[in-house]
Scaffold this active site. Sequence first.
Site, PDB file in Angstrom:
ATOM      1  N   LYS A   1    -102.100  49.250 -41.600  1.00  0.00           N
ATOM      2  CA  LYS A   1    -102.921  48.047 -41.823  1.00  0.00           C
ATOM      3  C   LYS A   1    -104.401  48.409 -41.931  1.00  0.00           C
ATOM      4  O   LYS A   1    -105.087  47.992 -42.857  1.00  0.00           O
ATOM      5  CB  LYS A   1    -102.726  47.039 -40.664  1.00  0.00           C
ATOM      6  CG  LYS A   1    -101.296  46.547 -40.497  1.00  0.00           C
ATOM      7  CD  LYS A   1    -101.174  45.523 -39.381  1.00  0.00           C
ATOM      8  CE  LYS A   1    -101.457  46.078 -38.000  1.00  0.00           C
ATOM      9  NZ  LYS A   1    -100.562  47.120 -37.514  1.00  0.00           N
TER      10      LYS A   1
ATOM     11  N   ARG B   1    -101.223  37.684 -34.390  1.00  0.00           N
ATOM     12  CA  ARG B   1    -100.134  38.532 -33.918  1.00  0.00           C
ATOM     13  C   ARG B   1     -99.100  37.737 -33.123  1.00  0.00           C
ATOM     14  O   ARG B   1     -98.128  38.294 -32.637  1.00  0.00           O
ATOM     15  CB  ARG B   1    -100.751  39.572 -33.004  1.00  0.00           C
ATOM     16  CG  ARG B   1    -100.336  40.984 -33.251  1.00  0.00           C
ATOM     17  CD  ARG B   1    -101.144  41.772 -32.253  1.00  0.00           C
ATOM     18  NE  ARG B   1    -100.886  43.150 -32.233  1.00  0.00           N
ATOM     19  CZ  ARG B   1    -101.621  44.056 -32.846  1.00  0.00           C
ATOM     20  NH1 ARG B   1    -102.622  43.710 -33.607  1.00  0.00           N
ATOM     21  NH2 ARG B   1    -101.350  45.318 -32.687  1.00  0.00           N
TER      22      ARG B   1
ATOM     23  N   ARG C   1    -102.266  60.523 -35.722  1.00  0.00           N
ATOM     24  CA  ARG C   1    -103.514  59.799 -36.027  1.00  0.00           C
ATOM     25  C   ARG C   1    -104.681  60.359 -35.199  1.00  0.00           C
ATOM     26  O   ARG C   1    -104.559  60.647 -34.017  1.00  0.00           O
ATOM     27  CB  ARG C   1    -103.357  58.312 -35.712  1.00  0.00           C
ATOM     28  CG  ARG C   1    -104.703  57.598 -35.792  1.00  0.00           C
ATOM     29  CD  ARG C   1    -104.604  56.116 -35.841  1.00  0.00           C
ATOM     30  NE  ARG C   1    -103.772  55.545 -34.808  1.00  0.00           N
ATOM     31  CZ  ARG C   1    -103.351  54.283 -34.825  1.00  0.00           C
ATOM     32  NH1 ARG C   1    -103.676  53.507 -35.835  1.00  0.00           N
ATOM     33  NH2 ARG C   1    -102.603  53.818 -33.853  1.00  0.00           N
TER      34      ARG C   1
ATOM     35  N   ARG D   1    -106.135  58.034 -29.941  1.00  0.00           N
ATOM     36  CA  ARG D   1    -106.164  56.780 -29.184  1.00  0.00           C
ATOM     37  C   ARG D   1    -105.244  56.878 -27.970  1.00  0.00           C
ATOM     38  O   ARG D   1    -104.121  57.372 -28.087  1.00  0.00           O
ATOM     39  CB  ARG D   1    -105.700  55.626 -30.091  1.00  0.00           C
ATOM     40  CG  ARG D   1    -106.862  54.888 -30.711  1.00  0.00           C
ATOM     41  CD  ARG D   1    -106.466  53.896 -31.748  1.00  0.00           C
ATOM     42  NE  ARG D   1    -105.430  52.946 -31.359  1.00  0.00           N
ATOM     43  CZ  ARG D   1    -105.010  51.972 -32.160  1.00  0.00           C
ATOM     44  NH1 ARG D   1    -105.543  51.817 -33.360  1.00  0.00           N
ATOM     45  NH2 ARG D   1    -104.067  51.146 -31.774  1.00  0.00           N
TER      46      ARG D   1
ATOM     47  N   ARG E   1     -95.322  49.150 -27.802  1.00  0.00           N
ATOM     48  CA  ARG E   1     -96.018  48.396 -28.856  1.00  0.00           C
ATOM     49  C   ARG E   1     -95.013  47.936 -29.916  1.00  0.00           C
ATOM     50  O   ARG E   1     -95.114  46.831 -30.445  1.00  0.00           O
ATOM     51  CB  ARG E   1     -97.117  49.263 -29.479  1.00  0.00           C
ATOM     52  CG  ARG E   1     -98.308  49.431 -28.536  1.00  0.00           C
ATOM     53  CD  ARG E   1     -99.218  50.556 -28.943  1.00  0.00           C
ATOM     54  NE  ARG E   1     -99.860  50.356 -30.223  1.00  0.00           N
ATOM     55  CZ  ARG E   1    -100.434  51.327 -30.923  1.00  0.00           C
ATOM     56  NH1 ARG E   1    -100.434  52.565 -30.461  1.00  0.00           N
ATOM     57  NH2 ARG E   1    -101.005  51.066 -32.064  1.00  0.00           N
TER      58      ARG E   1
END
Length: 217
Positions: A13, A87, A126, A159, A170
């Site tokens: 996203k 969300r 990431r 992160r 998540r």
Amino acid sequence: MRIVLLGAPGAGKGTQCKRIAAKYGVLHLSSGDILRQERAASTELGKKAQSYMDSGALVPDNLIVEMMVGAINKASKKGFVLDGFPRTVNQAVELDKLLARNGKKIDAVLNLEINEQVVVKRMSGRRSCPKCGAVYHIENLKPKTPGICDHDGTKLVQRPDDNPEVVLNRLKTYHQQTKPVVDYYKKNNTVYDINANEDADEVGTLAFEKLDALVSV
Ligand code: AP5
């Protein structure tokens, strides 16, 4: 143009919203990025959000809605692309109410569809820049110098919520609370399902095809 990007954690996203914002001149509003800025600045909101984010749960709707209404109200006439918000169905309803008060609505919803094995690989690789928010991947979207941001030379970080245990939470949270948002929009808006398993350029091309058609209407 008012656009919402939906998709599981790691679907891309943020990566695609940056491209959409650059191409169409709309404001990129990421609820996750705003929350991380609040945490970095140790604001009351940042402190309240911390434990939810670190465990992979959602931050309560009332806090998020207030934060995002403030951000959306600052967007220019060109519009915005929302990343990570809404969300929950309740957040989507509140967003619709806010827009309706000004005679507006969401013009398009892009739903990034992705396999969960791909998600886990994307999240573990990431790396992001704590200064400018640029996002890289150690295999797919490498910075020019490993571990260093191309834009400002800052050391890239991982992160804290990208550790495998939190990623699973998540994903669970996504299925329970965010998947129903796709159905909510399918009843009231135009939703474009996009195959997000492809590389970032290809996903971008698919998204632009849909949005170009809207701009030319
Ligand atoms: P948030 O920051 O929104 O996290 P998320 O939705 O889990 O999404 P991510 O940022 O992890 O992934 P992304 O889809 O943006 O993927 P990206 O482009 O980075 O939220 C964090 C937390 O904040 C939540 O858990 C919650 O606690 C709280 N929160 C936020 N909003 C909230 C709300 N509305 N309500 C309540 N709580 C909220 O890509 C991932 C990686 O893959 C990158 O390394 C990238 O380089 C790579 N990549 C991207 N696309 C491709 C591609 N096509 N091919 C190969 N690699 C790719």
